[in-house]
Design a protein around this motif. Structure first.
Motif, short mmCIF file in Angstrom:
data_model
loop_
_atom_site.label_atom_id
_atom_site.label_comp_id
_atom_site.label_asym_id
_atom_site.label_seq_id
_atom_site.Cartn_x
_atom_site.Cartn_y
_atom_site.Cartn_z
N ASP A 26 -115.79 -45.60 -47.01
CA ASP A 26 -116.34 -45.09 -48.16
C ASP A 26 -115.28 -44.38 -48.93
OD1 ASP A 26 -118.74 -46.15 -47.52
OD2 ASP A 26 -119.60 -44.49 -46.56
N LYS A 56 -113.78 -45.77 -51.98
CA LYS A 56 -114.02 -46.66 -53.18
C LYS A 56 -113.63 -45.82 -54.62
CE LYS A 56 -118.50 -47.94 -55.21
NZ LYS A 56 -119.84 -48.20 -54.81
N CYS A 73 -110.53 -48.70 -59.21
CA CYS A 73 -110.97 -48.75 -57.90
C CYS A 73 -110.11 -49.22 -57.07
CB CYS A 73 -112.35 -49.49 -57.90
SG CYS A 73 -113.13 -49.62 -55.96
N ARG A 133 -110.51 -50.35 -53.99
CA ARG A 133 -111.13 -51.46 -53.23
C ARG A 133 -111.33 -52.74 -53.80
NH1 ARG A 133 -116.91 -49.55 -50.81
NH2 ARG A 133 -116.53 -51.28 -49.60
N CYS A 134 -111.83 -53.04 -55.04
CA CYS A 134 -111.75 -54.28 -55.58
C CYS A 134 -110.77 -54.39 -56.89
CB CYS A 134 -113.33 -54.42 -56.34
SG CYS A 134 -113.62 -53.38 -57.61
N CYS A 151 -116.61 -51.61 -61.41
CA CYS A 151 -116.43 -51.72 -60.00
C CYS A 151 -117.68 -52.89 -59.45
CB CYS A 151 -116.68 -50.47 -59.17
SG CYS A 151 -116.31 -50.45 -57.34
N CYS A 204 -117.78 -53.46 -55.88
CA CYS A 204 -117.73 -53.13 -54.51
C CYS A 204 -119.13 -53.19 -53.65
CB CYS A 204 -117.08 -51.68 -54.08
SG CYS A 204 -115.32 -51.64 -54.50
N ASP A 205 -120.21 -52.64 -54.47
CA ASP A 205 -121.37 -52.99 -53.92
C ASP A 205 -121.81 -54.41 -53.62
OD1 ASP A 205 -121.72 -50.14 -54.11
OD2 ASP A 205 -122.90 -50.15 -56.08
N TYR A 206 -121.03 -55.21 -54.17
CA TYR A 206 -121.49 -56.58 -53.91
C TYR A 206 -120.64 -57.41 -52.90
CZ TYR A 206 -123.98 -55.48 -58.04
OH TYR A 206 -124.95 -55.07 -59.26
N ARG A 215 -119.29 -58.15 -49.44
CA ARG A 215 -119.52 -58.40 -47.70
C ARG A 215 -118.23 -59.06 -47.56
NH1 ARG A 215 -122.35 -55.51 -50.25
NH2 ARG A 215 -124.73 -55.62 -50.41
N SER A 271 -113.01 -59.89 -49.64
CA SER A 271 -114.32 -60.33 -48.85
C SER A 271 -113.93 -61.04 -47.45
CB SER A 271 -115.03 -61.31 -49.74
OG SER A 271 -115.43 -60.66 -50.89
N HIS A 327 -122.10 -62.27 -59.71
CA HIS A 327 -122.01 -60.68 -60.38
C HIS A 327 -120.77 -60.86 -61.19
CE1 HIS A 327 -125.49 -59.18 -58.51
NE2 HIS A 327 -125.27 -59.70 -57.19
#
Length: 219
Positions: free
Chosen positions: A10, A13, A23, A25-26, A33, A35-37, A39, A69, A205
């Protein structure tokens, strides 16, 4: 330059640099961002993404999302990879077989690759690694022909799959984004579309985000 799979804790992020708008992460702008999508999906064959430098940080690029991912994916940035130790090691390994996704007349189907890699009596089944080129078709073609090691690799194809990348110009209907190519390649290789479905959810998305942005700009 090689970029391994991003840290998914976390704390990653938000950027460590408070002045940054991106960000970690992505790699997208914080306001966009995704990141919430994302997996993390497990898979068998490692995926190596060779990314043209002009694609790094491209707001419509998908390579970073694909790598984020997948459990065994890495991004290698550059135009030539003649002095890349990781590629030399893969090419020299007697237990590894590398395949380049490049759909031309000589390309093998995945069924043919499975037949080639089927264990023979008294032999160890080779580990399959896949390589994708991330860039426009013109730049990817240049990358391929600037790297003798890549030219020596056996090539594979996925068949005629209509691309769904609606936010970037496609040179032909079957042109796929890097994320789409990774999804179709791995899901076909392992015969499990359901497990790789989060990749296409993320892709949906991304496309929708850009269409919403464009619609808001028009209105």
């Amino acid at each position: 330059m090689t970029q391994n799979r991003p840290d998914f804790s976390d704390s990653m992020k938000q950027p460590s640099d408070k002045e940054s708008r991106y960000c970690t992460r992505c790699t997208r702008a914080l306001k966009a961002c995704l990141c919430d999508y994302i997996r993390c999906v497990s898979h068998l064959a490692p995926l190596h993404i060779l990314q043209h430098p002009t694609e790094v940080g491209h707001p419509k690029g998908t390579a970073a999302l694909l790598a984020a991912s997948l459990a065994k994916a890495s991004i290698h940035v550059g135009e030539t990879f003649e002095d890349a130790p990781w590629l030399d090691a893969l090419m020299a390994s007697p237990t590894v077989r590398c395949y380049l996704l490049w759909p031309d007349e000589s390309a093998l189907t995945l069924s043919q690759v499975r037949a080639q890699c089927a264990p023979q009596a008294g032999q160890v089944q080779p580990d399959v690694h896949f390589i994708l080129l991330d860039g426009t078709w013109r730049k990817a073609y240049r990358m391929l022909h600037s790297n003798p090691a890549l030219l020596r690799l056996p090539r594979i194809k996925l068949g005629a799959i209509p691309g769904q990348y609606s936010i970037r110009k496609k040179p032909f209907p079957e042109a796929l984004s890097t994320l789409e190519a990774g999804y179709h390649l791995l899901s076909q290789w392992e015969g499990d579309e359901g497990r790789f479905a989060p990749l296409m959810d993320l892709f949906t998305h991304l496309n929708q985000q850009w269409h919403d942005f464009a619609q808001g700009r028009r209105t």
